[in-house]
Enzyme design. Sequence first.
Site, PDB file in Angstrom:
ATOM      1  N   THR A  49       0.848  -1.189   0.000  1.00 42.78           N
ATOM      2  CA  THR A  49       0.000   0.000   0.000  1.00 42.78           C
ATOM      3  C   THR A  49       0.881   1.235   0.000  1.00 42.78           C
ATOM      4  OG1 THR A  49      -0.096   0.167   2.409  1.00 42.78           O
ATOM      5  CG2 THR A  49      -1.749  -1.223   1.356  1.00 42.78           C
TER       6      THR A  49
ATOM      7  N   ALA B 141       3.307  -1.147   4.885  1.00 45.69           N
ATOM      8  CA  ALA B 141       2.632   0.069   5.359  1.00 45.69           C
ATOM      9  C   ALA B 141       3.646   1.199   5.347  1.00 45.69           C
ATOM     10  CB  ALA B 141       2.069  -0.145   6.761  1.00 45.69           C
TER      11      ALA B 141
ATOM     12  N   VAL C 290       7.513  -2.197   7.271  1.00 41.32           N
ATOM     13  CA  VAL C 290       7.543  -0.737   7.205  1.00 41.32           C
ATOM     14  C   VAL C 290       8.122  -0.297   5.861  1.00 41.32           C
ATOM     15  CG1 VAL C 290       8.368   1.392   8.266  1.00 41.32           C
ATOM     16  CG2 VAL C 290       7.791  -0.588   9.702  1.00 41.32           C
ATOM     17  N   LYS C 291       7.338   0.468   5.140  1.00 39.51           N
ATOM     18  CA  LYS C 291       7.745   0.945   3.817  1.00 39.51           C
ATOM     19  C   LYS C 291       8.402   2.309   3.976  1.00 39.51           C
ATOM     20  CE  LYS C 291       5.675   0.850  -0.832  1.00 39.51           C
ATOM     21  NZ  LYS C 291       4.376   0.802  -1.527  1.00 39.51           N
ATOM     22  N   VAL C 292       9.669   2.400   3.560  1.00 37.18           N
ATOM     23  CA  VAL C 292      10.506   3.580   3.809  1.00 37.18           C
ATOM     24  C   VAL C 292      11.016   4.140   2.486  1.00 37.18           C
ATOM     25  CG1 VAL C 292      12.573   4.416   4.990  1.00 37.18           C
ATOM     26  CG2 VAL C 292      11.224   2.568   6.016  1.00 37.18           C
TER      27      VAL C 292
END
Length: 218
Positions: free
Chosen positions: A27, A60, A86-88
């Site tokens: 997402t 996310a 965790v999308k960074v």
Amino acid sequence: MKFFIDTANLNEIREAHELGVLDGVTTNPSLMAKEGIKGKNNVFAHYKAICDITDGDVSAEVIATDFEGIIREGEELVTIDEKIVVKVPLIKDGIKAIKYFSKNGIRTNCTLCFSPGQALLAAKAGANYISPFIGRLDDVSTDGLELISQIVQIYDNYGFETEVLAASVRHPMHIIQCAEIGADVATCPLSVITSLLNHPLTDIGLQKFLADHKKLNG
């Protein structure tokens, strides 16, 4: 190859899961906004709903772009569910945050990758996934698939465990070509995944089988 669906739409995620080929979900803020999800509590609840559908990883994305903010948001996101990754963003403070997360057992997906050098930095920092955006490169007359090939080669050369997650996948041939090159994951809309089912000879063959059956059985 793993199939991730790139959406925040719960019905689409359920359909992909029921198809039996869903390995995870990606997402981003744009996809959450498309579903009209506003406010931290609602966003977190929506992520939890996604995690309850799929058996795989759910990316996310943080909104912060500074080191402290990325860490704070990332540590909050992983409290939602153990499936959260965790999308960074691939920026200087993002790479620093990925290193921190890696040391502290938090899984990461490094996003907005457009060069092999960026992918190398992300792998060295300990990212679990790297997300090269092949469609967006194609949009500016650059070969997105060549980037996938370069990253796969570099990672193979040095034994990096970071998985290559082909993102911004626009059509079924993107998936096939990424599979041929050796990408670990493709994330794309449901329509692209289901389009892999389509072939005119399948339709013609099925129609013939059914017609022959009807002739014999009335």
